[in-house]
Scaffold this active site. Sequence first.
Site, PDB file in Angstrom:
ATOM      1  N   GLU A 252      14.365  -7.309  44.991  1.00  0.00           N
ATOM      2  CA  GLU A 252      13.900  -7.899  46.229  1.00  0.00           C
ATOM      3  C   GLU A 252      13.143  -7.210  47.055  1.00  0.00           C
ATOM      4  O   GLU A 252      12.123  -7.865  47.563  1.00  0.00           O
ATOM      5  CB  GLU A 252      15.190  -8.905  46.805  1.00  0.00           C
ATOM      6  CG  GLU A 252      16.127  -9.751  45.929  1.00  0.00           C
ATOM      7  CD  GLU A 252      15.064 -10.739  45.527  1.00  0.00           C
ATOM      8  OE1 GLU A 252      14.162 -11.346  46.223  1.00  0.00           O
ATOM      9  OE2 GLU A 252      15.117 -11.293  44.304  1.00  0.00           O
ATOM     10  N   TRP A 255       9.958  -7.012  45.495  1.00  0.00           N
ATOM     11  CA  TRP A 255       9.143  -8.302  45.852  1.00  0.00           C
ATOM     12  C   TRP A 255       8.422  -8.308  47.125  1.00  0.00           C
ATOM     13  O   TRP A 255       7.180  -8.569  47.276  1.00  0.00           O
ATOM     14  CB  TRP A 255      10.135  -9.582  45.948  1.00  0.00           C
ATOM     15  CG  TRP A 255      10.148 -10.181  44.637  1.00  0.00           C
ATOM     16  CD1 TRP A 255      11.531 -10.325  43.818  1.00  0.00           C
ATOM     17  CD2 TRP A 255       9.322 -11.223  44.073  1.00  0.00           C
ATOM     18  NE1 TRP A 255      11.133 -11.107  42.751  1.00  0.00           N
ATOM     19  CE2 TRP A 255       9.755 -11.547  42.771  1.00  0.00           C
ATOM     20  CE3 TRP A 255       8.136 -11.441  44.141  1.00  0.00           C
ATOM     21  CZ2 TRP A 255       9.250 -12.440  42.003  1.00  0.00           C
ATOM     22  CZ3 TRP A 255       7.342 -12.303  43.478  1.00  0.00           C
ATOM     23  CH2 TRP A 255       8.051 -12.731  42.378  1.00  0.00           C
ATOM     24  N   TRP A 283      -4.290 -33.008  48.033  1.00  0.00           N
ATOM     25  CA  TRP A 283      -3.192 -33.136  48.980  1.00  0.00           C
ATOM     26  C   TRP A 283      -3.184 -34.360  49.731  1.00  0.00           C
ATOM     27  O   TRP A 283      -4.228 -34.904  49.944  1.00  0.00           O
ATOM     28  CB  TRP A 283      -3.199 -31.973  50.071  1.00  0.00           C
ATOM     29  CG  TRP A 283      -3.103 -30.545  49.306  1.00  0.00           C
ATOM     30  CD1 TRP A 283      -4.288 -29.799  49.492  1.00  0.00           C
ATOM     31  CD2 TRP A 283      -2.229 -29.946  48.450  1.00  0.00           C
ATOM     32  NE1 TRP A 283      -3.866 -28.390  48.811  1.00  0.00           N
ATOM     33  CE2 TRP A 283      -2.501 -28.672  48.424  1.00  0.00           C
ATOM     34  CE3 TRP A 283      -0.987 -30.310  48.074  1.00  0.00           C
ATOM     35  CZ2 TRP A 283      -1.941 -27.717  47.507  1.00  0.00           C
ATOM     36  CZ3 TRP A 283      -0.128 -29.366  47.502  1.00  0.00           C
ATOM     37  CH2 TRP A 283      -0.743 -28.027  47.207  1.00  0.00           C
ATOM     38  N   ASN A 318      17.116 -17.992  51.541  1.00  0.00           N
ATOM     39  CA  ASN A 318      16.271 -18.088  50.524  1.00  0.00           C
ATOM     40  C   ASN A 318      16.074 -19.349  49.630  1.00  0.00           C
ATOM     41  O   ASN A 318      14.912 -19.673  49.221  1.00  0.00           O
ATOM     42  CB  ASN A 318      16.225 -16.591  49.799  1.00  0.00           C
ATOM     43  CG  ASN A 318      15.136 -16.651  48.841  1.00  0.00           C
ATOM     44  OD1 ASN A 318      13.767 -16.708  49.227  1.00  0.00           O
ATOM     45  ND2 ASN A 318      15.392 -16.425  47.396  1.00  0.00           N
ATOM     46  N   TRP A 336       0.320 -26.397  51.000  1.00  0.00           N
ATOM     47  CA  TRP A 336       1.225 -25.027  51.409  1.00  0.00           C
ATOM     48  C   TRP A 336       0.953 -24.419  52.598  1.00  0.00           C
ATOM     49  O   TRP A 336       1.886 -24.145  53.423  1.00  0.00           O
ATOM     50  CB  TRP A 336       1.154 -24.200  50.222  1.00  0.00           C
ATOM     51  CG  TRP A 336      -0.141 -23.527  50.101  1.00  0.00           C
ATOM     52  CD1 TRP A 336      -1.203 -24.134  49.062  1.00  0.00           C
ATOM     53  CD2 TRP A 336      -0.746 -22.250  50.579  1.00  0.00           C
ATOM     54  NE1 TRP A 336      -2.142 -22.897  49.087  1.00  0.00           N
ATOM     55  CE2 TRP A 336      -2.074 -22.004  50.045  1.00  0.00           C
ATOM     56  CE3 TRP A 336      -0.198 -21.586  51.676  1.00  0.00           C
ATOM     57  CZ2 TRP A 336      -2.472 -20.965  50.481  1.00  0.00           C
ATOM     58  CZ3 TRP A 336      -1.030 -20.527  52.108  1.00  0.00           C
ATOM     59  CH2 TRP A 336      -2.224 -20.226  51.773  1.00  0.00           C
ATOM     60  N   TRP A 359       4.975 -19.059  49.721  1.00  0.00           N
ATOM     61  CA  TRP A 359       4.464 -20.559  49.955  1.00  0.00           C
ATOM     62  C   TRP A 359       3.665 -20.818  48.634  1.00  0.00           C
ATOM     63  O   TRP A 359       3.583 -21.953  48.008  1.00  0.00           O
ATOM     64  CB  TRP A 359       4.038 -20.576  51.016  1.00  0.00           C
ATOM     65  CG  TRP A 359       4.709 -21.346  52.219  1.00  0.00           C
ATOM     66  CD1 TRP A 359       5.366 -20.461  53.024  1.00  0.00           C
ATOM     67  CD2 TRP A 359       5.170 -22.645  52.076  1.00  0.00           C
ATOM     68  NE1 TRP A 359       6.225 -21.271  53.834  1.00  0.00           N
ATOM     69  CE2 TRP A 359       6.405 -22.590  53.339  1.00  0.00           C
ATOM     70  CE3 TRP A 359       5.296 -23.985  51.599  1.00  0.00           C
ATOM     71  CZ2 TRP A 359       6.931 -23.842  53.567  1.00  0.00           C
ATOM     72  CZ3 TRP A 359       5.660 -25.001  51.843  1.00  0.00           C
ATOM     73  CH2 TRP A 359       6.615 -24.924  52.799  1.00  0.00           C
TER      74      TRP A 359
END
Length: 427
Positions: A252, A255, A283, A318, A336, A359
């Site tokens: 993590e 990441w 969208w 998360n 987004w 996102w």
Amino acid sequence: MKINIVWLRRDLRLEDNTAIYNAINPDFPTLLLFIFDSQIIDDLERDDPRVNFIYDELEKINTEIKKADSGVLLQKGKPNEIFEKLNADYDINKVFWNHDYEPYAINRDQEITTFLEKHGIASESFKDQVIFEGNDVLKDDGKPYTVFSPFKRKWLKKFTRQHSQELTYSLEELNLLKTDFEFSLKDDIGIQPSEIKVLPYHLDIVEDYENIRDKPSINGTSLLSPHLRFGTVSVRKIVNYALDRSETFLSELIWREFFMQILYHFPNTVSSNFKPKYDTVKWRNNEAEFEKWCKGETGYPIVDAGMKELNTTGYMHNRVRMIVASFLCKHLLIDWRWGEAYFAKKLLDFELSSNVGNWQWAASTGCDAVPYFRIFNPTSQVKKFDPKMDYIRKWCPEFQSLTYPQPIVEHSYARERALDTYKTALS
Ligand SMILES: Cc1cc2nc3c(=O)[nH]c(=O)nc-3n(C[C@H](O)[C@H](O)[C@H](O)COP(=O)(O)OP(=O)(O)OC[C@H]3O[C@@H](n4cnc5c(N)ncnc54)[C@H](O)[C@@H]3O)c2cc1C
């Protein structure tokens, strides 16, 4: 007397701070400086909890260095104007700071470097908030990685204990400038207190992290994110802790660095799709639905609980972030960028790179090998991750009441609509 200045920014700690360590010089005492950048904070609410957190952490540093008769100099304004003022007030030998990889910060730092150069003042900046920055982990062809797994493999291959070596020094060794100015009050800076507080992080979960991290009802994650964001803890210390305890937890942290290097190499992805082939997604951007999502009134208890947790505490687990983000982009077909902006306003741990990266992951427009078909079912996610509905009961206890809204959109219908929309965009 000539002095060194350490410009604190997102490294709000005295310990294991690379810029502070490098500024140590018996001939030039160090002044610690923090600038409340008016170009950033004037756009925020006066009681923004993150600005309060910054202030509180600086106050802690100030209390500590008072023991050496020093103090943190707080300034508010545009950094270039502040440096002009400092140049008039002090005889500056050199200015030190730690790297910040956000596009705004890169430009700002360049401007300050140029200003200092013009006035014959040296400056030096350091890697501090990551183990590997921008160009440290590249593919064999010298290009940046755009997929996480190979990036992680290379990261781990490159890593040695040397990279996470913590820097140690005593308060006396810092040779801080003796000062007699007062630490500015919140009021002087225009900060109003906030009810929302950053919680302390905890590492007792790391050994069992893999088994408990996905259960939002338990305190099974570290709560490190705002601390890493503002540098109240050193990433080296955390990586050292993770190394022999949990590969998943270390992953993590990688990441986080992955998204930072993506932002560094592809700064346009702050507002553009990482994969331009998704630019044609139509969208729906229904404002009334967006408002219901923000308030937690979608009629899907896990989505509503998540948004209420965010609105109340500035934090969201998360797993739930993934569900609410997928819901906004796929179920409601809202861009987004709307969700990213709302999270940016609310999250205590708001970090441009991680927010945009995650996102775009949720919207399937980002660095993700999985195509757009991943659409979380908010009901089966509850069965899997909150089977007893403890998390939902905590944040959305009204979910069983008669007045609780009907689902804003039916799941299978929304799923088909999203698949059609993405497919059409790609055709
Ligand atoms: C839509 C969305 C938006 C997000 N926005 C942010 C953000 O603005 N700032 C932010 O720090 N994280 C963000 N994340 C990632 C993640 O949700 C948080 O880092 C995590 O929930 C923070 O809680 P923790 O510190 O207890 O995490 P832990 O599970 O204890 O993880 C430890 C640390 O690893 C890092 N980390 C964990 N997961 C991720 C991830 N998916 N991406 C990047 N780093 C990660 C964080 O630094 C975190 O503090 C977002 C995730 C999603 C799905």
